[in-house]
Design a protein around this motif. Structure first.
Motif, short mmCIF file in Angstrom:
data_model
loop_
_atom_site.label_atom_id
_atom_site.label_comp_id
_atom_site.label_asym_id
_atom_site.label_seq_id
_atom_site.Cartn_x
_atom_site.Cartn_y
_atom_site.Cartn_z
N ARG A 291 0.83 -1.21 0.00
CA ARG A 291 0.00 0.00 0.00
C ARG A 291 0.87 1.25 0.00
O ARG A 291 0.52 2.26 -0.62
CB ARG A 291 -0.92 0.00 1.22
CG ARG A 291 -1.99 -1.07 1.17
CD ARG A 291 -2.89 -0.88 -0.05
NE ARG A 291 -3.90 -1.93 -0.14
CZ ARG A 291 -4.74 -2.04 -1.17
NH1 ARG A 291 -4.64 -1.21 -2.20
NH2 ARG A 291 -5.62 -3.01 -1.19
N ARG A 292 1.99 1.18 0.70
CA ARG A 292 2.88 2.32 0.69
C ARG A 292 3.52 2.50 -0.69
O ARG A 292 3.70 3.64 -1.16
CB ARG A 292 3.97 2.13 1.75
CG ARG A 292 4.81 3.38 1.99
CD ARG A 292 5.82 3.15 3.09
NE ARG A 292 6.55 4.39 3.35
CZ ARG A 292 7.59 4.47 4.17
NH1 ARG A 292 8.00 3.36 4.81
NH2 ARG A 292 8.21 5.61 4.35
N GLN A 294 2.11 1.72 -3.50
CA GLN A 294 1.05 2.29 -4.33
C GLN A 294 0.91 3.79 -4.10
O GLN A 294 0.80 4.57 -5.03
CB GLN A 294 -0.27 1.58 -4.05
CG GLN A 294 -1.44 2.09 -4.90
CD GLN A 294 -2.75 1.45 -4.49
OE1 GLN A 294 -2.94 1.08 -3.33
NE2 GLN A 294 -3.66 1.31 -5.45
N LYS A 295 0.95 4.21 -2.84
CA LYS A 295 0.79 5.63 -2.51
C LYS A 295 1.96 6.45 -3.04
O LYS A 295 1.77 7.56 -3.58
CB LYS A 295 0.66 5.81 -1.00
CG LYS A 295 0.40 7.25 -0.56
CD LYS A 295 0.22 7.33 0.94
CE LYS A 295 -0.14 8.76 1.36
NZ LYS A 295 0.85 9.76 0.89
#
Length: 391
Positions: A291-292, A294-295
């Motif tokens: 998720r990091r 992706q961000k």
């Protein structure tokens, strides 16, 4: 005393034609030298007035004005009979001068059944030079001034100016041929000969000419478009009736016949819109915070000024990140982003790669390299041979 005055009058009368002759010859030479100097000055393009005149004539900087040379030669040839006619009148040979002009502009001579009148021919050449220069000026004003004020897009302006140039050239040529004394009915014979030539060797030229007209009207390709044709790609710089000039990324000029553009497969990047898309594959090591990742990718793409962000332009989506696969030694992502200018695709992709590498280093996210695990199996020991009976 009276005899002296008579002799003085005779001397003055004899000197008058001589002085007039010198004046006429001097004026003719001065006119010719002045015209030659003016042509050389325009070709040199050194001073501001020369540059302004070249701009007024529609000639690009550094380009030679080809028609000035033969126009100057025609004017010199036209000055010669005018000078001869004036000299004949000065010396009282009026009838001879009239006969000279009549032979020059009326009688002429016959070659192969065609009557050639030198005076009319020279006049037609001079008239063609003047009218052709005027049409060039009108073409430039049409493309860069009048159509600009009418808010016509650049590709349409170029097409209209090109067609105007060819149509006016044909009209000017027909007018000058008429003034030159050429019987236009004789052109039917020439047209018949050309039709035979077209059937044998000129079909490619005619095909390119017709294709050029179709391209100018339909405009599937316009000046400034980035196209790919026949494995070569570049920016369209100029579209002519016979061929199109394409400038490659290496600053080379590629001349492509119009028939190839019309009949072959052409990829035009800028036909409908100037937007483009950048797709970057990104891999991270197993165990990374996905998720990091992706961000970070979304933030970097959104912050780039050349990337279209979400909601910035109607109908154009913002950047996106896709988790594509579990690789052999990495987790594979794909960053896709719409960009404002397709021509900036390479530079924007490079900027994003630099930014991704720096951001991953700062966040401690590892970008793995290809790895291969090699397992070495131990081989069984060879059997010990039994001792022989002799031993």
């Amino acid at each position: 005393m009276s005899g002296l005055s008579v002799r003085s009058g005779v001397a003055l009368a004899a000197q008058a034609p001589l002085l007039s002759t010198l004046v006429i010859v001097a004026l003719a030479l001065a006119t010719s030298i002045s015209l030659h100097w003016l042509v050389r000055s325009l070709q040199a393009d050194r001073y501001r007035w020369q540059q302004r005149m070249r701009v007024w004539l529609g000639v690009e900087r550094g380009q030679r004005i080809g028609e000035l040379s033969w126009l100057l030669a025609a004017i010199d040839l036209l000055l010669l009979p005018i000078t001869v006619y004036l000299l004949l009148h000065v010396w009282g040979l009026h009838d001879t001068g009239q006969a000279f002009l009549r032979a020059l502009f009326t009688s002429g001579f016959t070659v192969g059944g065609i009557r050639i009148v030198v005076g009319k021919l020279l006049f037609g050449v001079v008239l063609f030079g003047i009218l052709f220069t005027a049409t060039r000026w009108l073409k430039r004003k049409l493309e860069l001034d009048w159509l600009v004020r009418a808010n016509v897009e650049p590709a349409t302006r170029e097409a209209a100016a090109t067609l105007f140039g060819y149509v006016t050239f044909i009209v000017v040529a027909l007018i000058c041929l008429t003034f030159a004394g050429v019987d236009l009915s004789k052109l039917a014979i020439v047209a018949g000969a050309l039709s035979v030539g077209i059937g044998f060797g000129l079909q490619n030229i005619v095909s390119n000419f017709v294709s050029g007209i179709i391209l100018l009207f339909e405009r599937p390709i316009r000046s400034g478009d980035y196209i790919n044709v026949g494995g070569s790609e570049g920016t369209v710089r100029r579209m002519r009736i016979r061929a199109t000039e394409i400038e490659t990324p290496d600053r080379e000029t590629l001349i492509v016949p119009n028939s190839i553009l019309l009949s072959g497969q052409v990829r035009n990047r800028d036909l409908r819109s100037r937007y483009g898309r950048v797709v970057l594959p990104v891999s991270v090591a197993y165990g990374s915070d996905l998720r990091r990742v992706q961000k970070i990718l979304l933030d970097l793409a959104t912050q780039h000024p050349g990337v279209v962000s979400a909601g910035q332009i109607a109908g154009v989506s913002g950047p996106g990140v896709s988790f594509t696969s579990f690789g052999a030694s990495s987790l594979d992502f794909e960053l896709s982003a719409q960009i404002l200018e397709a021509s900036q695709k390479g530079s924007i992709a490079s900027d994003l790669r630099f930014a991704i590498d720096a951001a991953f280093r700062e966040a401690g996210i590892e970008m793995p390299y290809a790895q291969t695990d090699v397992h070495v199996r131990s081989m069984p020991e060879p059997p010990i041979a039994a001792p022989s009976r002799e031993d």
